[in-house]
Motif scaffolding. Sequence first.
Motif, mmCIF file in Angstrom:
data_model
loop_
_atom_site.group_PDB
_atom_site.id
_atom_site.type_symbol
_atom_site.label_atom_id
_atom_site.label_comp_id
_atom_site.label_asym_id
_atom_site.label_seq_id
_atom_site.Cartn_x
_atom_site.Cartn_y
_atom_site.Cartn_z
ATOM 1 N N ILE A 26 -0.701 9.394 -0.363
ATOM 2 C CA ILE A 26 0.040 8.177 -0.716
ATOM 3 C C ILE A 26 1.518 8.344 -0.375
ATOM 4 N N GLU A 27 2.071 9.509 -0.666
ATOM 5 C CA GLU A 27 3.474 9.766 -0.302
ATOM 6 C C GLU A 27 3.678 9.649 1.206
ATOM 7 N N ASN A 28 2.744 10.195 1.977
ATOM 8 C CA ASN A 28 2.845 10.107 3.438
ATOM 9 C C ASN A 28 2.779 8.662 3.909
ATOM 10 N N ILE A 47 1.484 3.455 13.239
ATOM 11 C CA ILE A 47 1.659 3.761 11.815
ATOM 12 C C ILE A 47 0.665 2.955 10.981
ATOM 13 N N LYS A 48 0.511 1.680 11.311
ATOM 14 C CA LYS A 48 -0.447 0.841 10.581
ATOM 15 C C LYS A 48 -1.862 1.400 10.709
ATOM 16 N N GLU A 49 -2.226 1.811 11.916
ATOM 17 C CA GLU A 49 -3.568 2.361 12.139
ATOM 18 C C GLU A 49 -3.752 3.668 11.376
ATOM 19 N N LYS A 50 -2.728 4.511 11.399
ATOM 20 C CA LYS A 50 -2.835 5.790 10.697
ATOM 21 C C LYS A 50 -2.918 5.566 9.187
ATOM 22 N N ASN A 51 -2.137 4.620 8.669
ATOM 23 C CA ASN A 51 -2.205 4.345 7.240
ATOM 24 C C ASN A 51 -3.554 3.770 6.842
ATOM 25 N N GLU A 52 -4.182 3.025 7.726
ATOM 26 C CA GLU A 52 -5.533 2.531 7.439
ATOM 27 C C GLU A 52 -6.505 3.710 7.331
ATOM 28 N N ARG A 53 -6.365 4.670 8.220
ATOM 29 C CA ARG A 53 -7.215 5.873 8.128
ATOM 30 C C ARG A 53 -6.920 6.639 6.841
ATOM 31 N N GLU A 56 -8.742 5.030 4.019
ATOM 32 C CA GLU A 56 -10.149 5.426 4.056
ATOM 33 C C GLU A 56 -10.330 6.827 3.483
ATOM 34 N N SER A 57 -9.400 7.714 3.793
ATOM 35 C CA SER A 57 -9.464 9.072 3.247
ATOM 36 C C SER A 57 -9.312 9.061 1.734
#
Length: 73
Positions: A26-28, A47-53, A56-57
């Motif tokens: 969450i911090e990341n 960034i949006k795509e990575k935050n979506e992953r 999911e994690s």
Amino acid sequence: MANHTPKPDDRSDNVEKLQSMIHHTIENMEDAEAAMVNSSPEDQQRIKEKNERRRESIDAFRAEIKDEAHNQQ
């Protein structure tokens, strides 16, 4: 030749470790979203795509916490 025996499976602190992983994830996400302000459109999309992953994690971590809590009872 040395005798290599596996260590016993110690799951006593798995829930705490998973909660810590959620917290750091969450911090990341928050740091990445703050960085989007000064990012190019391409970087913003990444960034949006990575935050979506990451979301999911986090869902997977939470499911694993439920499993661990159930197994400890």
